[in-house]
Design an enzyme around this catalytic site. Structure first.
Site, PDB file in Angstrom:
ATOM      1  N   CYS A   1      33.511  28.781  49.489  1.00 24.13           N
ATOM      2  CA  CYS A   1      34.267  29.923  50.001  1.00 24.13           C
ATOM      3  C   CYS A   1      33.614  31.216  49.522  1.00 24.13           C
ATOM      4  CB  CYS A   1      35.721  29.936  49.578  1.00 24.13           C
ATOM      5  SG  CYS A   1      36.623  28.471  50.045  1.00 24.13           S
TER       6      CYS A   1
ATOM      7  N   ARG B   1      28.493  30.224  52.154  1.00 22.31           N
ATOM      8  CA  ARG B   1      29.346  29.593  51.138  1.00 22.31           C
ATOM      9  C   ARG B   1      30.431  28.718  51.752  1.00 22.31           C
ATOM     10  NH1 ARG B   1      28.743  32.326  46.238  1.00 22.31           N
ATOM     11  NH2 ARG B   1      30.708  31.490  45.496  1.00 22.31           N
TER      12      ARG B   1
ATOM     13  N   TRP C   1      35.472  27.026  52.935  1.00 23.40           N
ATOM     14  CA  TRP C   1      34.996  25.650  52.946  1.00 23.40           C
ATOM     15  C   TRP C   1      36.165  24.836  52.402  1.00 23.40           C
ATOM     16  CZ3 TRP C   1      34.081  21.556  49.565  1.00 23.40           C
ATOM     17  CH2 TRP C   1      33.222  20.541  50.038  1.00 23.40           C
TER      18      TRP C   1
ATOM     19  N   ASN D   1      38.606  31.934  45.947  1.00 20.99           N
ATOM     20  CA  ASN D   1      37.508  30.973  45.926  1.00 20.99           C
ATOM     21  C   ASN D   1      37.700  30.122  44.675  1.00 20.99           C
ATOM     22  OD1 ASN D   1      34.013  31.270  44.958  1.00 20.99           O
ATOM     23  ND2 ASN D   1      35.055  29.559  45.872  1.00 20.99           N
ATOM     24  N   GLY D   2      37.852  28.816  44.847  1.00 19.58           N
ATOM     25  CA  GLY D   2      38.028  27.945  43.689  1.00 19.58           C
ATOM     26  C   GLY D   2      39.054  26.869  43.989  1.00 19.58           C
TER      27      GLY D   2
ATOM     28  N   GLU E   1      12.896  14.885  48.339  1.00 16.96           N
ATOM     29  CA  GLU E   1      13.277  16.202  48.853  1.00 16.96           C
ATOM     30  C   GLU E   1      13.087  16.254  50.375  1.00 16.96           C
ATOM     31  OE1 GLU E   1      14.959  18.537  47.942  1.00 16.96           O
ATOM     32  OE2 GLU E   1      14.383  20.308  49.084  1.00 16.96           O
TER      33      GLU E   1
ATOM     34  N   LYS F   1      16.163  17.084  52.907  1.00 15.73           N
ATOM     35  CA  LYS F   1      16.059  18.211  53.847  1.00 15.73           C
ATOM     36  C   LYS F   1      16.373  17.733  55.253  1.00 15.73           C
ATOM     37  CE  LYS F   1      16.046  20.944  52.167  1.00 15.73           C
ATOM     38  NZ  LYS F   1      16.257  21.601  50.908  1.00 15.73           N
TER      39      LYS F   1
ATOM     40  N   GLU G   1      20.173  16.767  55.770  1.00 19.10           N
ATOM     41  CA  GLU G   1      21.180  17.829  55.726  1.00 19.10           C
ATOM     42  C   GLU G   1      21.156  18.725  56.958  1.00 19.10           C
ATOM     43  OE1 GLU G   1      19.138  20.681  52.278  1.00 19.10           O
ATOM     44  OE2 GLU G   1      21.292  20.677  52.452  1.00 19.10           O
TER      45      GLU G   1
ATOM     46  N   HIS H   1      11.255  -4.994  48.197  1.00 18.50           N
ATOM     47  CA  HIS H   1      12.380  -5.550  47.433  1.00 18.50           C
ATOM     48  C   HIS H   1      13.707  -5.398  48.184  1.00 18.50           C
ATOM     49  CE1 HIS H   1       9.807  -6.343  44.065  1.00 18.50           C
ATOM     50  NE2 HIS H   1       9.337  -5.104  44.141  1.00 18.50           N
TER      51      HIS H   1
ATOM     52  N   LYS I   1      26.440  26.288  50.713  1.00 18.91           N
ATOM     53  CA  LYS I   1      25.263  26.449  49.872  1.00 18.91           C
ATOM     54  C   LYS I   1      25.594  26.375  48.392  1.00 18.91           C
ATOM     55  CE  LYS I   1      21.059  28.995  49.380  1.00 18.91           C
ATOM     56  NZ  LYS I   1      20.238  27.823  49.729  1.00 18.91           N
TER      57      LYS I   1
HETATM   58  C1  AGP Z   1      19.659  21.876  49.151  1.00 21.01           C
HETATM   59  O1  AGP Z   1      19.069  22.070  50.374  1.00 21.01           O
HETATM   60  C2  AGP Z   1      21.096  21.731  49.128  1.00 21.01           C
HETATM   61  N1  AGP Z   1      21.751  22.626  49.972  1.00 21.01           N
HETATM   62  C3  AGP Z   1      21.755  21.379  47.818  1.00 21.01           C
HETATM   63  O2  AGP Z   1      21.341  20.067  47.531  1.00 21.01           O
HETATM   64  C4  AGP Z   1      21.514  22.263  46.584  1.00 21.01           C
HETATM   65  O3  AGP Z   1      20.197  22.154  46.164  1.00 21.01           O
HETATM   66  C5  AGP Z   1      22.492  21.835  45.473  1.00 21.01           C
HETATM   67  O4  AGP Z   1      23.803  21.993  45.920  1.00 21.01           O
HETATM   68  C6  AGP Z   1      22.282  22.591  44.181  1.00 21.01           C
HETATM   69  O5  AGP Z   1      22.551  23.948  44.333  1.00 21.01           O
HETATM   70  P1  AGP Z   1      22.082  24.986  43.244  1.00 21.01           P
HETATM   71  O6  AGP Z   1      20.607  24.965  43.222  1.00 21.01           O
HETATM   72  O7  AGP Z   1      22.628  26.309  43.717  1.00 21.01           O
HETATM   73  O8  AGP Z   1      22.672  24.563  41.936  1.00 21.01           O
END
Ligand code: AGP
Length: 603
Positions: free
Chosen positions: A2, A27, A74, A100-101, A477, A481, A484, A500, A598
């Site tokens: 949020c 957010r 969110w 927010n929280g 990674e 990517k 997501e 395996h 994010k």
């Molecule tokens: C990455 O593309 C993601 N959106 C997510 O995994 C992110 O890296 C993770 O939430 C950690 O966030 P931060 O780096 O702000 O702690």
């Protein structure tokens, strides 16, 4: 999750808040709303859906005010709906809040207030804040906020307006970020700096349980005993351009393209004469017998890559732990352990909790953070800043790359300090790291093969990523990517692990992306590629030591040569672009993928 923003000043709050919300949409984006104060009292508009839908509604039903609060959500408690959107008002319509929280004891508060006759309308935890503040309100909103906060368990960043005190906007926070921005035409509250950058670069950082009282021309700070708190403003160096798309279709593409500059500035800050250099030089590493890296998501993947570099160069055990697991496992850390926290936002709840647990156990904490003044940056013993500037796309790219180079530089510096490598060897490694920005620039001029190949991949239901050694770490990674932003199922495996179990998933026309930058392991990964090709898969080989020739089932994308320890910084650029173009060809909302936010400031 949020984003919240508030404004009180001489201009119309509505466009200012809407613009700020756009910059906070990363957010959370399942619903949004805005409440303004004008001469007729509160005017509130809120609804489920993207911010653009709220804007469309407001353009048909204009509103204005000199003070207001806004929210982009969110959902955590209560599904996305008009009624669950913020702002929330108390049942007497006297107090409006954005939150927010998470309020952990909201059920108990709700029951208590319901017994006293309060009528709740939403399923959210946040509504209790507005209702409780109204319950306590007795002509003094600051007093009501202090009493309300005293009853809340959990985390909150709050913007609060009171109908009977139309000149004051109140803010308070605990465990979620909140800044106060001071512009010449008014004062702001916001979850993050980009929301106010168009108006000011002068901000105050609110600490937990500090209260800010804003008027059109002033801001005062108090503690929970209502004693004044003196704070100094900080000047933000980020420019507003860095938070704009700059002609690119998506922030993600712009941020991928910014990587050479980000790498250069981050390397400069750590190898030149920046603050990062001072901190790294000052670290006494001889006291550490263990290094633990803890983080979430991509930041965790950066930790996984660097484990190979630290262990190879320093010959010291490095454990990489998911922060969400670390916090609950009674971790074995003590005063001889260095715990490295990696986080773009510096506000990830799990990483904050991991940091606090490590500190509680006496470990030294070093953070690698992008957002200046964030919780992790402020609370860790040592802080290194990535010079990525504001990162808006939910999928991290440039911040990840900046984290990687800082981790490399730390590893080389530690190895030198520990006497594991000579000064000359360290200087050579530093020189290779310093060459990354120029190499990345060259790569970004030759993105056609990735773009074209990605365009053929939209139909896949599942895509695997494989690599060996450090290539496996960066494959993780690449896979994250892709899933997501493209919503294609994907998993990363160490090449040797396929046999395996996972190989049973390989069938006709499965796609396997194989990373190959460890020359000494080329034959091994090539043999893994052959194993999957012979079972019907197609392989996209990305690497700098590939001897095979392209064929019907084998495509090759070449990377420039570099020390294998630093090659992930190059492979990741094409992995990011691969995901980006797959998602773009699917026509998806790349900067705001479904269900994600994010900055994950809740558990
Ligand atoms: C990455 O593309 C993601 N959106 C997510 O995994 C992110 O890296 C993770 O939430 C950690 O966030 P931060 O780096 O702000 O702690």
């Amino acid at each position: 999750m949020c984003g919240i923003i508030g404004y009180v000043g001489t201009q119309n709050a509505v466009p200012i808040i809407l613009d700020g919300l756009k910059r906070l949409e990363y957010r959370g984006y399942d619903s949004s709303g805005i409440a303004v104060m004008n001469n007729n009292g509160f005017d509130v508009v809120k609804q489920k859906g993207r911010l653009s839908e709220l804007e469309a509604l407001i353009s048909q039903r204009p509103m204005s005010g000199y003070m207001g609060i806004g929210h982009t959500r969110w959902a955590t408690h209560g599904k996305p709906s008009d009624i669950n959107s913020h702002p929330h008002l108390g049942s007497q319509n006297k107090i409006a809040i954005v939150h927010n929280g998470i309020i952990e004891n909201y059920r108990q508060i709700k029951e208590r207030l319901e017994q006293k006759g309060t009528n709740f309308v939403s399923q959210t935890d946040s509504e209790v804040i507005a209702q409780l503040a109204e319950y306590y309100y007795n002509g003094d909103i600051v007093e009501a906020v202090i009493k309300t906060a005293g009853n809340l368990e959990g985390s909150y960043a709050l913007g609060i307006m009171c109908l009977d005190e139309p000149d004051r906007l109140i803010a308070i926070k605990k465990d979620n970020p909140l800044i106060i921005g001071v512009a010449d035409h008014g004062i702001f509250i916001a979850s993050d700096v980009p929301a106010v950058l168009a108006h000011t670069n002068k901000v105050y950082y609110l600490n937990d349980k500090e209260i800010a009282v804003l008027t059109k021309t002033s801001v005062e700070f108090y503690n929970m005993d209502r004693e004044p708190v003196h704070k100094e403003p900080e000047t933000i160096t980020w420019s507003i351009d860095s938070a704009e798309k700059g002609g690119y279709e998506h922030f993600m593409l712009k941020e991928i393209m910014e990587q050479p500059r980000v790498l250069k500035e981050t390397v400069q800050s750590a190898l030149g004469c920046g603050d990062n250099r001072r901190i790294i030089d000052g670290l006494d590493v001889s006291r550490f017998n263990r290094i633990v890296i803890t983080a979430c998501g991509s930041a965790y993947n950066a930790g996984m890559v660097s484990k190979y570099v630290f262990e190879q160069l320093c010959r010291i055990t490095v454990e990489v732990e998911l922060a969400s697991e670390f916090r609950y496992k009674d971790p074995i850390v003590d005063c001889n352990t260095l715990v490295i926290l990696v986080s773009q936002s510096g506000e990830t709840a799990d990483t904050i909790a991991a940091m606090r647990e490590a500190k509680r156990k006496g470990a030294a904490t070093l953070s690698i953070v992008n957002v200046v003044g964030s919780t992790i940056a402020r609370e860790s013993d040592y802080t290194l800043y990535t010079m990525a500037g504001p990162e808006i796309a939910v999928a991290t790219t440039k911040a990840f790359s900046a984290q990687l180079v800082l981790l490399y530089i730390l590893a080389v510096s530690f190895a030198k300090k520990l006497g594991k490598i000579t000064k000359e060897a360290a200087d050579n490694l530093f020189a290779e790291i310093a060459s990354l920005p120029d190499i990345a620039t060259g790569m970004l001029k030759r993105i056609d093969p990735v773009q074209k190949y990605a365009a053929t991949c939209v139909g896949y239901k599942s895509i695997f990523f494989i690599g060996r050694n450090i290539d496996y770490a960066i494959a993780m990674e690449g896979s994250l990517k892709l899933k997501e932003i493209s919503y294609i199922h994907s998993e990363a495996y160490a090449g040797g692990e396929l046999k395996h179990g996972t190989i049973s998933l390989i069938e006709d026309n499965t796609l396997v992306v194989a990373i190959s930058c460890c020359e000494r392991l080329y034959e091994k990964i090539y043999s893994n590629a052959e194993q999957v090709i012979s079972r019907g898969a197609k392989v996209l080989f990305i690497g700098n030591c590939i001897k095979a020739v392209p064929g019907e089932r084998l495509e090759i994308i070449e990377l420039p040569k570099i020390n294998e320890l630093f090659a992930p910084s190059l492979s990741v650029v094409y992995l990011q672009l691969f995901s980006y173009y797959v998602a773009a060809n699917k026509g998806l909302d790349i900067d705001k993928p479904r269900n994600l936010a994010k900055s994950v400031t809740v558990e």
